[in-house]
Design a protein around this motif. Sequence first.
Motif, PDB file in Angstrom:
ATOM      1  N   CYS A 199       0.758  -1.223   0.125  1.00 53.96           N
ATOM      2  CA  CYS A 199      -0.005  -0.073   0.156  1.00 53.96           C
ATOM      3  C   CYS A 199       0.918   1.388  -0.046  1.00 53.96           C
ATOM      4  O   CYS A 199       0.509   2.326  -0.704  1.00 53.96           O
ATOM      5  N   TYR A 200       1.989   1.184   0.551  1.00 57.58           N
ATOM      6  CA  TYR A 200       2.777   2.257   0.738  1.00 57.58           C
ATOM      7  C   TYR A 200       3.550   2.672  -0.639  1.00 57.58           C
ATOM      8  O   TYR A 200       3.479   3.783  -1.070  1.00 57.58           O
ATOM      9  N   VAL A 201       3.871   1.738  -1.188  1.00 59.23           N
ATOM     10  CA  VAL A 201       4.543   1.874  -2.682  1.00 59.23           C
ATOM     11  C   VAL A 201       3.466   2.312  -3.596  1.00 59.23           C
ATOM     12  O   VAL A 201       3.702   3.234  -4.403  1.00 59.23           O
ATOM     13  N   GLY A 202       2.266   1.487  -3.546  1.00 59.08           N
ATOM     14  CA  GLY A 202       1.092   2.004  -4.411  1.00 59.08           C
ATOM     15  C   GLY A 202       0.736   3.507  -4.120  1.00 59.08           C
ATOM     16  O   GLY A 202       0.661   4.249  -5.014  1.00 59.08           O
ATOM     17  N   MET A 203       0.706   4.018  -2.906  1.00 55.06           N
ATOM     18  CA  MET A 203       0.398   5.295  -2.701  1.00 55.06           C
ATOM     19  C   MET A 203       1.419   6.463  -3.167  1.00 55.06           C
ATOM     20  O   MET A 203       1.054   7.460  -3.694  1.00 55.06           O
ATOM     21  N   ASP A 204       2.508   5.791  -3.215  1.00 50.60           N
ATOM     22  CA  ASP A 204       3.835   6.858  -3.684  1.00 50.60           C
ATOM     23  C   ASP A 204       3.805   6.821  -5.152  1.00 50.60           C
ATOM     24  O   ASP A 204       4.108   7.941  -5.578  1.00 50.60           O
TER      25      ASP A 204
ATOM     26  N   ALA B 112      -4.815   6.523  -4.941  1.00 49.14           N
ATOM     27  CA  ALA B 112      -3.749   7.022  -3.881  1.00 49.14           C
ATOM     28  C   ALA B 112      -4.344   7.125  -2.525  1.00 49.14           C
ATOM     29  O   ALA B 112      -3.701   6.559  -1.488  1.00 49.14           O
ATOM     30  N   ARG B 113      -5.695   7.659  -2.221  1.00 50.17           N
ATOM     31  CA  ARG B 113      -6.399   7.558  -1.150  1.00 50.17           C
ATOM     32  C   ARG B 113      -6.797   6.211  -0.658  1.00 50.17           C
ATOM     33  O   ARG B 113      -6.757   6.008   0.477  1.00 50.17           O
ATOM     34  N   GLY B 114      -7.090   5.413  -1.472  1.00 54.01           N
ATOM     35  CA  GLY B 114      -7.292   4.081  -1.251  1.00 54.01           C
ATOM     36  C   GLY B 114      -6.076   3.349  -0.606  1.00 54.01           C
ATOM     37  O   GLY B 114      -6.232   2.693   0.099  1.00 54.01           O
ATOM     38  N   PHE B 115      -4.991   3.651  -1.350  1.00 49.77           N
ATOM     39  CA  PHE B 115      -3.918   2.817  -0.923  1.00 49.77           C
ATOM     40  C   PHE B 115      -3.529   3.485   0.520  1.00 49.77           C
ATOM     41  O   PHE B 115      -2.827   2.636   1.442  1.00 49.77           O
ATOM     42  N   ALA B 116      -3.747   4.795   0.822  1.00 52.75           N
ATOM     43  CA  ALA B 116      -3.436   5.436   2.277  1.00 52.75           C
ATOM     44  C   ALA B 116      -4.257   5.001   3.075  1.00 52.75           C
ATOM     45  O   ALA B 116      -3.871   4.574   4.296  1.00 52.75           O
ATOM     46  N   TRP B 117      -5.671   4.394   2.781  1.00 49.49           N
ATOM     47  CA  TRP B 117      -6.380   3.766   3.867  1.00 49.49           C
ATOM     48  C   TRP B 117      -6.087   2.471   3.978  1.00 49.49           C
ATOM     49  O   TRP B 117      -6.226   2.033   5.191  1.00 49.49           O
TER      50      TRP B 117
END
Length: 331
Positions: A41-46, A53-58
């Motif tokens: 999720c961290y890599v995806g958010m980045d 990105a908000r989904g990855f952050a959640w």
Amino acid sequence: MMETEYQERLTRFRDDFQRDEALSRRLGIVRFGIFCFGFFCYVGMDVSSGLLARGFAWGLALSAAVFMVLVIWHRRVRARRKWSKTLVGINETALYRLNRDWERLPPSVLEMPGRHHPYATDLDVSGETSLFRLFTTITLPPGAGTLRRWLLEPATPPEIRDRQEAVEDLAGRLDFRQNLEGKGRVLEIPDPASIQGFLEWAEEEPFLSQRPWILFVGRLIPILTGALVVAQWMGWVSGPWWVSGLALGFVFATQFRSKIHPLMERASGGQERFGRYAEVLKILLDAPLEAPALRRIQEDVRSSPVGAERELTRLARRVAWSDVRYSAMAH
């Protein structure tokens, strides 16, 4: 009768240990999976933007929360596993002791007397197949020294009756005895020098009570330093006057370090180990003991205004804070 009871307890605690061992392994795997998901999720958010990105952050926040819950749960499971393993060892040793399995019994924790003792060898009090080898339940040095003295030195008839009544009272309290022994086993046993240093510190005249001005100045300096930091930040003073507070604190600490640090070392004696003695004392205080000798021990433990159990816990907490002086970040 006793062999059956020990065997039943051994089976029960072994089952508990195996269950917690399996659960611990599963939790370890789940923790690793949650960590990998959080990293994903961290890599995806980045590398993403917008709604994705908000989904990855959640997902990252959720995985972090779940991971922390799993860490706490895993820690408790490991503590239960360690305790079950300790009780397994206690009951295995009890069976060895009951069956006089000298080869499997652990070495005696009691120091053997010299060969010139008048009766220790003749009455099988000491030796490889003796009373000393059967006392496997002694886990802490003060208890070992007391028991050794009782076995090797004469006692008056009233003392003997007191001890016999205490033995009779304890005989039917298997859970209490094994809990007490178990807590002693999981302690990191302080060495005799640490125990002696701690007792000398506890009984001598307090250093700071005769010099209250040291406490006053020691508390005033950080308050003054903090006030100067705030004053500079608010623009009330120009220049970093708070540095003078740090310098004054350094000079003050250096002046008394040679006196206070040895006292703190003796007080700690490995504060984490002495702090855990509070758990042993709690078991002692909670037991509904009836023998006069045992009741006197309980009253001695309760003799201070807050009780020895709380005193040790408070001491451990304060010494833990004092160990900040060894932190590289504090310097």
